[in-house]
Design a protein around this motif. Structure first.
Motif, PDB file in Angstrom:
ATOM      1  N   ARG A 193       1.012  -1.161   0.017  1.00 13.20           N
ATOM      2  CA  ARG A 193      -0.248  -0.054   0.055  1.00 13.20           C
ATOM      3  C   ARG A 193       0.783   1.196  -0.110  1.00 13.20           C
ATOM      4  NH1 ARG A 193      -3.939  -0.243   4.818  1.00 13.20           N
ATOM      5  NH2 ARG A 193      -3.001  -2.202   5.233  1.00 13.20           N
ATOM      6  N   TYR A 194       1.844   1.202   0.827  1.00 11.72           N
ATOM      7  CA  TYR A 194       2.802   2.548   0.682  1.00 11.72           C
ATOM      8  C   TYR A 194       3.557   2.811  -0.397  1.00 11.72           C
ATOM      9  CZ  TYR A 194       2.677   3.449   5.863  1.00 11.72           C
ATOM     10  OH  TYR A 194       2.515   3.733   7.056  1.00 11.72           O
ATOM     11  N   MET A 195       3.610   1.541  -1.281  1.00 15.19           N
ATOM     12  CA  MET A 195       4.422   1.743  -2.214  1.00 15.19           C
ATOM     13  C   MET A 195       3.590   2.267  -3.598  1.00 15.19           C
ATOM     14  SD  MET A 195       7.370  -1.056  -3.169  1.00 15.19           S
ATOM     15  CE  MET A 195       6.223  -2.489  -2.766  1.00 15.19           C
ATOM     16  N   GLN A 196       2.063   2.009  -3.331  1.00 13.77           N
ATOM     17  CA  GLN A 196       1.196   2.420  -4.320  1.00 13.77           C
ATOM     18  C   GLN A 196       0.963   3.867  -3.922  1.00 13.77           C
ATOM     19  OE1 GLN A 196      -2.068   0.012  -3.297  1.00 13.77           O
ATOM     20  NE2 GLN A 196      -2.369  -0.927  -5.193  1.00 13.77           N
ATOM     21  N   GLN A 197       0.959   4.403  -2.882  1.00 18.12           N
ATOM     22  CA  GLN A 197       0.906   5.776  -2.551  1.00 18.12           C
ATOM     23  C   GLN A 197       2.020   6.525  -2.676  1.00 18.12           C
ATOM     24  OE1 GLN A 197      -0.404   5.178   1.815  1.00 18.12           O
ATOM     25  NE2 GLN A 197      -2.142   6.432   1.233  1.00 18.12           N
ATOM     26  N   TYR A 198       3.644   6.053  -2.533  1.00 17.56           N
ATOM     27  CA  TYR A 198       4.464   6.929  -2.029  1.00 17.56           C
ATOM     28  C   TYR A 198       5.496   6.523  -3.319  1.00 17.56           C
ATOM     29  CZ  TYR A 198       2.466   8.322   2.211  1.00 17.56           C
ATOM     30  OH  TYR A 198       1.556   8.671   3.245  1.00 17.56           O
ATOM     31  N   ASN A 199       5.264   5.414  -4.076  1.00 21.01           N
ATOM     32  CA  ASN A 199       6.413   4.943  -5.105  1.00 21.01           C
ATOM     33  C   ASN A 199       7.489   4.296  -4.339  1.00 21.01           C
ATOM     34  OD1 ASN A 199       4.512   5.497  -7.429  1.00 21.01           O
ATOM     35  ND2 ASN A 199       5.469   7.558  -7.385  1.00 21.01           N
ATOM     36  N   GLU A 200       7.643   4.422  -3.206  1.00 20.33           N
ATOM     37  CA  GLU A 200       8.647   3.698  -2.527  1.00 20.33           C
ATOM     38  C   GLU A 200       8.229   3.546  -1.025  1.00 20.33           C
ATOM     39  OE1 GLU A 200      12.387   6.065  -3.023  1.00 20.33           O
ATOM     40  OE2 GLU A 200      11.983   7.125  -1.134  1.00 20.33           O
ATOM     41  N   VAL A 201       8.890   2.450  -0.338  1.00 22.03           N
ATOM     42  CA  VAL A 201       8.692   2.415   1.113  1.00 22.03           C
ATOM     43  C   VAL A 201      10.074   2.185   1.750  1.00 22.03           C
ATOM     44  CG1 VAL A 201       8.347   0.004   0.897  1.00 22.03           C
ATOM     45  CG2 VAL A 201       7.308   1.105   2.778  1.00 22.03           C
ATOM     46  N   GLU A 202      10.270   2.464   3.170  1.00 27.49           N
ATOM     47  CA  GLU A 202      11.508   2.495   3.849  1.00 27.49           C
ATOM     48  C   GLU A 202      10.996   1.399   5.040  1.00 27.49           C
ATOM     49  OE1 GLU A 202      14.058   4.873   6.997  1.00 27.49           O
ATOM     50  OE2 GLU A 202      13.628   5.764   5.208  1.00 27.49           O
ATOM     51  N   LEU A 203      11.618   0.164   5.089  1.00 30.93           N
ATOM     52  CA  LEU A 203      11.588  -0.841   6.098  1.00 30.93           C
ATOM     53  C   LEU A 203      12.689  -0.490   7.005  1.00 30.93           C
ATOM     54  CD1 LEU A 203      10.620  -3.849   3.876  1.00 30.93           C
ATOM     55  CD2 LEU A 203       8.974  -2.233   5.025  1.00 30.93           C
ATOM     56  N   SER A 204      12.240  -0.454   8.376  1.00 32.15           N
ATOM     57  CA  SER A 204      13.136  -0.158   9.227  1.00 32.15           C
ATOM     58  C   SER A 204      13.104  -1.255  10.625  1.00 32.15           C
ATOM     59  CB  SER A 204      13.186   1.260   9.927  1.00 32.15           C
ATOM     60  OG  SER A 204      13.815   1.778  11.006  1.00 32.15           O
ATOM     61  N   ALA A 205      13.989  -1.712  11.109  1.00 35.61           N
ATOM     62  CA  ALA A 205      14.060  -2.430  12.374  1.00 35.61           C
ATOM     63  C   ALA A 205      15.335  -2.677  13.202  1.00 35.61           C
ATOM     64  CB  ALA A 205      13.785  -4.021  11.805  1.00 35.61           C
ATOM     65  N   LEU A 206      15.224  -2.880  14.526  1.00 39.98           N
ATOM     66  CA  LEU A 206      16.308  -2.911  15.290  1.00 39.98           C
ATOM     67  C   LEU A 206      16.482  -4.584  15.790  1.00 39.98           C
ATOM     68  CD1 LEU A 206      15.459   0.075  17.779  1.00 39.98           C
ATOM     69  CD2 LEU A 206      17.282  -0.084  16.087  1.00 39.98           C
ATOM     70  N   GLY A 207      17.464  -4.910  16.050  1.00 42.51           N
ATOM     71  CA  GLY A 207      17.903  -6.183  16.764  1.00 42.51           C
ATOM     72  C   GLY A 207      17.364  -7.273  15.944  1.00 42.51           C
ATOM     73  N   MET A 208      16.327  -8.027  16.963  1.00 41.42           N
ATOM     74  CA  MET A 208      15.820  -9.454  16.348  1.00 41.42           C
ATOM     75  C   MET A 208      14.968  -9.122  15.355  1.00 41.42           C
ATOM     76  SD  MET A 208      17.628 -11.487  18.037  1.00 41.42           S
ATOM     77  CE  MET A 208      16.515 -13.012  18.013  1.00 41.42           C
TER      78      MET A 208
END
Length: 146
Positions: free
Chosen positions: A54-69
């Motif tokens: 859905r984010y790619m449909q709206q913004y043409n790109e998406v940033e996935l972010s995570a910490l640790g495990m």
């Protein structure tokens, strides 16, 4: 040319400082709109996969972010989207952040990953085909009932 320093405080990560040029039209709010901060305990994997679509449909790109495990979860999400032909990898950033351990009250270092994915050339046609398939199936079932 004037430079301003803006403090940004994402929810699970410590405060970071970014320096932005006034000539740049990208705002911090715009940068944050397409970011998904992934947890491996709060939501199921495909919740994040569908949210990223859905984010790619709206913004043409998406940033996935995570910490640790949760890093393995982010990598899995990115690979699912890439292997299905929906996304292309634009950027991968890894770093270490210092956080305060709530139990022990001391500083601990955690690994952090940020993966930026963009729409593939086939994204729109694949998404249209995915939404059209259930509609065609429903129409076929109605015809079979007659």
């Amino acid at each position: 040319m004037t430079m301003e320093t803006v403090a940004v405080a994402p929810t699970p990560t410590p405060t970071t400082h970014q320096t932005m040029n006034n000539d740049t039209t990208t705002t911090l709010a715009q940068q944050k709109n397409n970011r998904i901060q992934v947890s491996n305990t709060k939501k199921p994997l495909f919740f994040y996969v569908n949210l990223a679509k859905r984010y790619m449909q709206q913004y043409n790109e998406v940033e996935l972010s995570a910490l640790g495990m949760a890093i393995t979860t982010v990598v899995t999400i990115a690979e699912i989207l890439k292997n299905n032909g929906l996304a292309t990898e634009k950027k991968v950033l890894t770093s270490t952040v210092c956080m305060k351990d709530e139990n022990k009250g001391r500083q601990v270092q955690k690994a952090k990953i940020e993966i930026v994915l963009g729409k593939s050339e086939k994204f729109d046609s694949l998404m249209n085909a995915a939404t059209a398939a259930p509609e065609e199936e429903a129409a076929k079932e109605k015809d079979d009932e007659k």
